[in-house]
Design a protein around this motif. Sequence first.
Motif, PDB file in Angstrom:
ATOM      1  N   LEU A   1     -55.266  92.781 -25.090  1.00  0.00           N
ATOM      2  CA  LEU A   1     -55.116  93.977 -25.907  1.00  0.00           C
ATOM      3  C   LEU A   1     -54.024  93.745 -26.936  1.00  0.00           C
ATOM      4  N   SER A   2     -54.217  94.287 -28.140  1.00  0.00           N
ATOM      5  CA  SER A   2     -53.144  94.247 -29.133  1.00  0.00           C
ATOM      6  C   SER A   2     -52.995  95.613 -29.780  1.00  0.00           C
TER       7      SER A   2
ATOM      8  N   VAL B   1     -45.504 103.252 -28.576  1.00  0.00           N
ATOM      9  CA  VAL B   1     -45.890 101.915 -28.114  1.00  0.00           C
ATOM     10  C   VAL B   1     -45.899 101.864 -26.593  1.00  0.00           C
ATOM     11  N   ALA B   2     -44.848 102.386 -25.969  1.00  0.00           N
ATOM     12  CA  ALA B   2     -44.772 102.371 -24.507  1.00  0.00           C
ATOM     13  C   ALA B   2     -45.911 103.176 -23.892  1.00  0.00           C
ATOM     14  N   SER B   3     -46.246 104.316 -24.502  1.00  0.00           N
ATOM     15  CA  SER B   3     -47.328 105.156 -23.980  1.00  0.00           C
ATOM     16  C   SER B   3     -48.666 104.425 -24.013  1.00  0.00           C
ATOM     17  N   LEU B   4     -48.925 103.701 -25.099  1.00  0.00           N
ATOM     18  CA  LEU B   4     -50.192 102.981 -25.221  1.00  0.00           C
ATOM     19  C   LEU B   4     -50.230 101.766 -24.292  1.00  0.00           C
ATOM     20  N   LEU B   5     -49.122 101.073 -24.162  1.00  0.00           N
ATOM     21  CA  LEU B   5     -49.073  99.947 -23.229  1.00  0.00           C
ATOM     22  C   LEU B   5     -49.252 100.438 -21.787  1.00  0.00           C
ATOM     23  N   ARG B   6     -48.688 101.574 -21.505  1.00  0.00           N
ATOM     24  CA  ARG B   6     -48.795 102.146 -20.157  1.00  0.00           C
ATOM     25  C   ARG B   6     -50.258 102.444 -19.809  1.00  0.00           C
ATOM     26  N   ALA B   7     -51.032 102.865 -20.808  1.00  0.00           N
ATOM     27  CA  ALA B   7     -52.437 103.157 -20.566  1.00  0.00           C
ATOM     28  C   ALA B   7     -53.231 101.903 -20.241  1.00  0.00           C
ATOM     29  N   ALA B   8     -52.790 100.762 -20.784  1.00  0.00           N
ATOM     30  CA  ALA B   8     -53.519  99.505 -20.573  1.00  0.00           C
ATOM     31  C   ALA B   8     -53.068  98.760 -19.332  1.00  0.00           C
ATOM     32  N   GLU B   9     -51.882  99.016 -18.841  1.00  0.00           N
ATOM     33  CA  GLU B   9     -51.299  98.212 -17.762  1.00  0.00           C
ATOM     34  C   GLU B   9     -52.168  98.108 -16.512  1.00  0.00           C
ATOM     35  N   PRO B  10     -52.852  99.185 -16.068  1.00  0.00           N
ATOM     36  CA  PRO B  10     -53.662  99.053 -14.841  1.00  0.00           C
ATOM     37  C   PRO B  10     -54.759  98.003 -14.944  1.00  0.00           C
ATOM     38  N   ALA B  11     -55.184  97.675 -16.173  1.00  0.00           N
ATOM     39  CA  ALA B  11     -56.246  96.682 -16.344  1.00  0.00           C
ATOM     40  C   ALA B  11     -55.736  95.263 -16.096  1.00  0.00           C
ATOM     41  N   GLY B  12     -54.429  95.064 -16.150  1.00  0.00           N
ATOM     42  CA  GLY B  12     -53.873  93.747 -15.865  1.00  0.00           C
ATOM     43  C   GLY B  12     -54.202  92.685 -16.901  1.00  0.00           C
ATOM     44  N   VAL B  13     -54.217  93.067 -18.190  1.00  0.00           N
ATOM     45  CA  VAL B  13     -54.506  92.106 -19.248  1.00  0.00           C
ATOM     46  C   VAL B  13     -53.240  91.879 -20.086  1.00  0.00           C
TER      47      VAL B  13
ATOM     48  N   PRO C   1     -62.412  84.589 -25.082  1.00  0.00           N
ATOM     49  CA  PRO C   1     -62.007  85.853 -24.454  1.00  0.00           C
ATOM     50  C   PRO C   1     -61.840  86.959 -25.496  1.00  0.00           C
ATOM     51  N   MET C   2     -62.541  88.062 -25.299  1.00  0.00           N
ATOM     52  CA  MET C   2     -62.585  89.143 -26.280  1.00  0.00           C
ATOM     53  C   MET C   2     -61.390  90.076 -26.111  1.00  0.00           C
ATOM     54  N   GLY C   3     -60.743  90.387 -27.226  1.00  0.00           N
ATOM     55  CA  GLY C   3     -59.621  91.311 -27.220  1.00  0.00           C
ATOM     56  C   GLY C   3     -59.998  92.661 -27.791  1.00  0.00           C
TER      57      GLY C   3
ATOM     58  N   ALA D   1     -61.619 101.777 -23.122  1.00  0.00           N
ATOM     59  CA  ALA D   1     -61.877 100.360 -23.403  1.00  0.00           C
ATOM     60  C   ALA D   1     -61.604  99.494 -22.182  1.00  0.00           C
ATOM     61  N   MET D   2     -60.572  99.837 -21.424  1.00  0.00           N
ATOM     62  CA  MET D   2     -60.201  99.013 -20.280  1.00  0.00           C
ATOM     63  C   MET D   2     -61.161  99.167 -19.104  1.00  0.00           C
ATOM     64  N   LEU D   3     -62.147 100.080 -19.232  1.00  0.00           N
ATOM     65  CA  LEU D   3     -63.223 100.144 -18.240  1.00  0.00           C
ATOM     66  C   LEU D   3     -64.213  98.999 -18.425  1.00  0.00           C
ATOM     67  N   PHE D   4     -64.088  98.303 -19.562  1.00  0.00           N
ATOM     68  CA  PHE D   4     -64.949  97.170 -19.867  1.00  0.00           C
ATOM     69  C   PHE D   4     -64.121  95.886 -19.774  1.00  0.00           C
TER      70      PHE D   4
END
Length: 287
Positions: free
Chosen positions: A50-51, A65-77, A26-28, A42-45
């Motif tokens: 994510l790290s 950190v919270a702002s960047l995590l918030r951007a990734a959350e909709p992807a559910g990873v 699994p690619m991160g 990135a989360m469109l792919f």
Amino acid sequence: MRSRDYKVAAQQIKTLISRARDGMAPMGFNVVLPSPEIIEIAMLFPFEWLSLDLEHTLIQGSRNVASLLRAAEPAGVPMFVKPNSSDPLLIRDAMDAGAHGVLLPFTGSAQELRDLEQACKFAPEGNRGFCPVARSMNYATEFYRDGRKESDYPKFVNEDMLFIPLIESLDGVENIDEILEVPGFDVFHVGMGDLIFAVAEEGQNFDYMLRLASSLCKKIHDAGKLLIGNVDLRDPLGDTAEFAAAYHCHMPYVTDSALLAYACKQSMQVQKDLQPKLKELFSAMKP
């Protein structure tokens, strides 16, 4: 904002680990640039985890950190954070911001790992301080609702959250056997960048570091653990699949800045390839 569901997060981590053990690699997506927009792109792919790297980057502070995590959350990873150091307060801040796992820089001994585990987990497994107002606890909206303890977060931290030791010092290399015996740590990372300088201080060269890292990764692999590792897109490392296999990389990742640099390099190659064709075309258009 939807409430964070830690039963779902726990299942996402279990699925990630299962896919890694099944050889699905699994690619991160590793983030070093403080840009929510890059994460959204990135989360469109179909990246599977994510790290965020805070150790050598401009990503600093819980708000970032919270702002960047918030951007990734909709992807559910699953989302992991590498803090500046293994300071328990920095680890706590990363967890409170909403991380599903934490990378532990410069893990050097089994006792150090056990101490960190105590600092990361809630009682009775550890002694981490608890406060329901944290973002990870949905800002105190659920924990004491109607006088009842409803949150799944403490259970998630103690049972499902990933804590990933980084072996990147000669102490860690020397003590790897005892480190691998500490239960509850299933995923490791070998920090080759820091090992380069560690072995250089011992008078050894880059080739020695690669042999050392390869044997270290094999030992971790043979102990039944999983390894995450960087897939470097630069030419000198050759075929990335062979490189990942040589270092037993079960969960490879690419870094945003490296991807951008690679895309720029490819764009410049396209420009060079186009030049003679355009010159020929423009010459033919001259009266």
